[in-house]
Enzyme design. Sequence first.
Site, PDB file in Angstrom:
ATOM      1  N   ASP A  41       9.177 -32.941  22.848  1.00 39.90           N
ATOM      2  CA  ASP A  41      10.142 -32.177  23.457  1.00 39.90           C
ATOM      3  C   ASP A  41      11.106 -33.153  23.939  1.00 39.90           C
ATOM      4  OD1 ASP A  41      10.759 -29.744  24.453  1.00 39.90           O
ATOM      5  OD2 ASP A  41       9.411 -29.636  26.164  1.00 39.90           O
TER       6      ASP A  41
HETATM    7  C1  FPP Z   1      11.375 -29.898  20.436  1.00 38.40           C
HETATM    8  O1  FPP Z   1      12.479 -30.029  21.334  1.00 38.40           O
HETATM    9  C2  FPP Z   1      11.322 -30.233  19.041  1.00 38.40           C
HETATM   10  C3  FPP Z   1      11.100 -29.369  17.761  1.00 38.40           C
HETATM   11  C4  FPP Z   1      10.967 -27.829  18.241  1.00 38.40           C
HETATM   12  C5  FPP Z   1      11.387 -29.994  16.584  1.00 38.40           C
HETATM   13  C6  FPP Z   1      10.783 -31.426  16.384  1.00 38.40           C
HETATM   14  C7  FPP Z   1      10.957 -31.740  15.125  1.00 38.40           C
HETATM   15  C8  FPP Z   1      11.367 -32.957  14.243  1.00 38.40           C
HETATM   16  C9  FPP Z   1      11.697 -34.098  15.354  1.00 38.40           C
HETATM   17  C10 FPP Z   1      11.086 -33.111  13.185  1.00 38.40           C
HETATM   18  C11 FPP Z   1       9.780 -33.486  12.316  1.00 38.40           C
HETATM   19  C12 FPP Z   1       9.828 -33.609  10.961  1.00 38.40           C
HETATM   20  C13 FPP Z   1       8.936 -34.041  10.408  1.00 38.40           C
HETATM   21  C14 FPP Z   1       9.069 -34.038   8.647  1.00 38.40           C
HETATM   22  C15 FPP Z   1       7.571 -34.370  10.692  1.00 38.40           C
HETATM   23  P1  FPP Z   1      13.251 -28.882  21.632  1.00 38.40           P
HETATM   24  O2  FPP Z   1      13.976 -27.990  20.623  1.00 38.40           O
HETATM   25  O3  FPP Z   1      12.482 -27.982  22.197  1.00 38.40           O
HETATM   26  O4  FPP Z   1      14.447 -29.585  22.716  1.00 38.40           O
HETATM   27  P2  FPP Z   1      14.559 -28.951  24.117  1.00 38.40           P
HETATM   28  O5  FPP Z   1      13.245 -29.076  25.088  1.00 38.40           O
HETATM   29  O6  FPP Z   1      15.701 -30.123  25.061  1.00 38.40           O
HETATM   30  O7  FPP Z   1      15.253 -27.778  23.966  1.00 38.40           O
HETATM   31 MG    MG Z   2      11.606 -27.754  24.330  1.00 35.13          MG
END
Ligand code: FPP
Ligand code: MG
Length: 289
Positions: A41
Amino acid sequence: EAVNGKQVGHLFENISSFFRQCIFSVLSVGPVPSHIAFIMDGNRRYSKKQNLLDGDGHRAGFSALINMLKYCYELGVKYITVYAFSIDNFRRRPEEVESLMKLMQEKIDELIKEESIANRLGVRIYFQGNLKLLSAPVRSSAERAMVKTAGHSKAVLSVCVAYTSTDEIVHAVQESCEEKWDEIRKQDANNAGGNLVGREKNGKDKDEHLIGVTNIDSHMYMAVVPDPDIIIRTSGEYRLSNFLLWQSANCLLYSPTALWPEIGLRHLVWVVLDFQRNYLYLKEKKKQA
Ligand code: FPP
Ligand code: MG
């Protein structure tokens, strides 16, 4: 002779790798967790904080994942699971979902290239979740990666995509019911159809046809790996957000304030030390369960 940038880079990598080996050999004196799961996250907050473009936070998140994989496998943690995309994430802005899916496909394809970490370390990759919900190209990349790494057995990376725990549980219950029904039908056919009434009247027989924890357990997507010892959710959030609810009964939870792309060796070391402090207590608890 002038020392160029590449040599300095190599030197630095060698020194930090040596440094890690020292730390890990000290940690390995105690018990090492066999399975760590991550809720990655804070990627978007990271891109805001660093003034990056939106998608670059997720890109940085993927690099952080690769480093963490390397550290965990060096330490001897055999199973790693990550929450890459929840079913609820499909409700984000369509542009964001699309760019994340594109990134995911690009990175999956990268993961199975010859010189990739998966091949170098012998990592088997599973994609866990309701894969039907993925677009066709992402799904076929995921399936290709699973087939290509099926022969690896040194370590296991489970990537939860289009995943929620409740969806996994419902799916497992449905499969268990279907399996049970098949069994009953087969039995009835063997009994030449005459025994149905008798079976329903007989209490003991009826119990044999109920579904139990072991049935459901065996149909979980995550049945291919042991339950996690540790779940780490970055960015200071304490929620499990529908991740591994069935599998986390005896699991330690950590919530470092670092955003996912900022996670590093120090967080892993801290978590493993704390796991070792709790180890005997947890072992006792698992025995009682
Ligand atoms: C959460 O941060 C993260 C995600 C929804 C996506 C994570 C995916 C990757 C790092 C790529 C993985 C790829 C592979 C092939 C394993 P957020 O978007 O909720 O960020 P925030 O909490 O700051 O809004
Ligand atoms: Mg998030």
